[in-house]
Design an enzyme around this catalytic site. Structure first.
Site, PDB file in Angstrom:
ATOM      1  N   ASP A  75      44.674  36.304  42.921  1.00  0.00           N
ATOM      2  CA  ASP A  75      45.030  37.390  43.840  1.00  0.00           C
ATOM      3  C   ASP A  75      46.539  37.449  44.087  1.00  0.00           C
ATOM      4  OD1 ASP A  75      42.339  37.781  44.069  1.00  0.00           O
ATOM      5  OD2 ASP A  75      42.278  37.645  46.247  1.00  0.00           O
ATOM      6  N   HIS A 125      43.813  45.359  44.492  1.00  0.00           N
ATOM      7  CA  HIS A 125      43.856  44.492  45.686  1.00  0.00           C
ATOM      8  C   HIS A 125      44.716  45.158  46.771  1.00  0.00           C
ATOM      9  CE1 HIS A 125      43.202  40.840  47.844  1.00  0.00           C
ATOM     10  NE2 HIS A 125      44.403  40.330  47.706  1.00  0.00           N
ATOM     11  N   HIS A 129      48.871  45.286  50.805  1.00  0.00           N
ATOM     12  CA  HIS A 129      48.333  44.009  51.277  1.00  0.00           C
ATOM     13  C   HIS A 129      48.848  43.732  52.693  1.00  0.00           C
ATOM     14  CE1 HIS A 129      46.934  39.827  51.190  1.00  0.00           C
ATOM     15  NE2 HIS A 129      46.263  40.136  50.106  1.00  0.00           N
ATOM     16  N   HIS A 220      45.585  31.946  43.656  1.00  0.00           N
ATOM     17  CA  HIS A 220      46.679  32.919  43.774  1.00  0.00           C
ATOM     18  C   HIS A 220      47.708  32.641  42.679  1.00  0.00           C
ATOM     19  CE1 HIS A 220      44.826  33.194  47.754  1.00  0.00           C
ATOM     20  NE2 HIS A 220      45.297  34.425  47.771  1.00  0.00           N
TER      21      HIS A 220
END
Ligand SMILES: [Zn+2]
Length: 258
Positions: A75, A125, A129, A220
């Site tokens: 991510d 995503h 964010h 990540h």
């Protein structure tokens, strides 16, 4: 099933009954307060646990997988660390799925291209964010998803099908936005918490303990410590005869639509 809708109906029903009883027998207000607080509590837990399917159906693993297959997802990239991640994945012959942030694609389009060229998959995503993403209304969420899709689709062979909400938190607005866009929500069942700690041993032990066939690991591609953990993790999987496959293969879902 414990979903936002069912819980709402249940608690409204309970409060109505209490109100009715209250017409004949006085009920202390603390009962009402307690029930409302419990309702808020269930909402908070349901929203923060992606595997709860409370607001949105999320694919968090394949529980019927019997072979030693596992999917790794990254991510918050693309970032400069993504290139090191890609080298490691190549070395261990592993295929991963990257959930990218729109604004980071704008900064590193060449890295996104490299992800695709190396045969990995990408998903959406969000664009910003933002810490406040969970408070955005449907329209704002929808715009972020579309903007990021457009950035990704410059490099992918089709329309983006996978979405992962920032922080894994879901809300009624996210549910409504996804209903319009039609994305499949991809969660995880093995969380590394590599965003919270830089202690490699802690991160590695945490994920290794949870490894099982059909699992989806969340890492990540945004820090040097995550890259170091990844190498050890890939070694562990190799030693234990695990095959690292894409989300498409693990869940039998298409990452891109025509
Ligand atoms: Zn994230």
């Amino acid at each position: 099933m414990i979903t936002h809708k069912n819980i709402s109906i249940f608690f409204i029903f309970i409060l109505l009954i209490l109100n009715l009883i209250n017409l004949y027998v006085t009920i202390h207000f603390l009962w009402f307060l307690g029930i409302i607080l419990l309702w808020i509590g269930i909402n908070a837990v349901g929203s923060s646990l992606i595997s709860s399917n409370y607001h949105v159906k999320a694919y968090c693993n394949n529980s019927s997988e019997t072979e030693k297959k596992i999917a790794i997802t990254f991510d918050d990239g693309p970032s400069v660390y993504t290139l090191e991640v890609l080298q490691l994945l190549k070395k261990y012959n592993a295929k991963a799925t990257f959930f990218c942030i729109g604004k980071n694609i704008e900064t590193h389009p060449e890295i996104l291209k490299q992800i695709i060229d190396d045969g990995h998959l990408v998903g959406n995503h969000s664009y910003s964010h933002s810490k406040f993403f969970d408070f955005y209304n449907q329209d704002k969420i929808h715009k972020e998803i579309i903007k990021t899709d457009q950035l990704l689709e410059q490099f992918t062979p089709g329309k983006i099908n996978f979405f992962r909400p920032p922080y894994g938190v879901t809300t009624p607005s996210i549910r409504r936005a996804l209903k319009v866009t039609g994305h499949k929500t991809i969660g995880w069942n093995i969380r590394s918490l590599d965003g919270g700690t830089k202690n490699q041993e802690l991160i590695l032990n945490r994920i290794i303990k949870r490894v099982s066939p059909g699992g989806i690991v969340l890492l990540h591609d945004t820090g040097a410590h995550s890259v170091l953990v990844l190498e050890q993790f890939l070694q562990f999987l190799q030693q234990n005869n695990y095959q690292v496959v894409s989300i498409e293969e693990l869940l039998n879902l298409k990452a891109y639509a025509n």
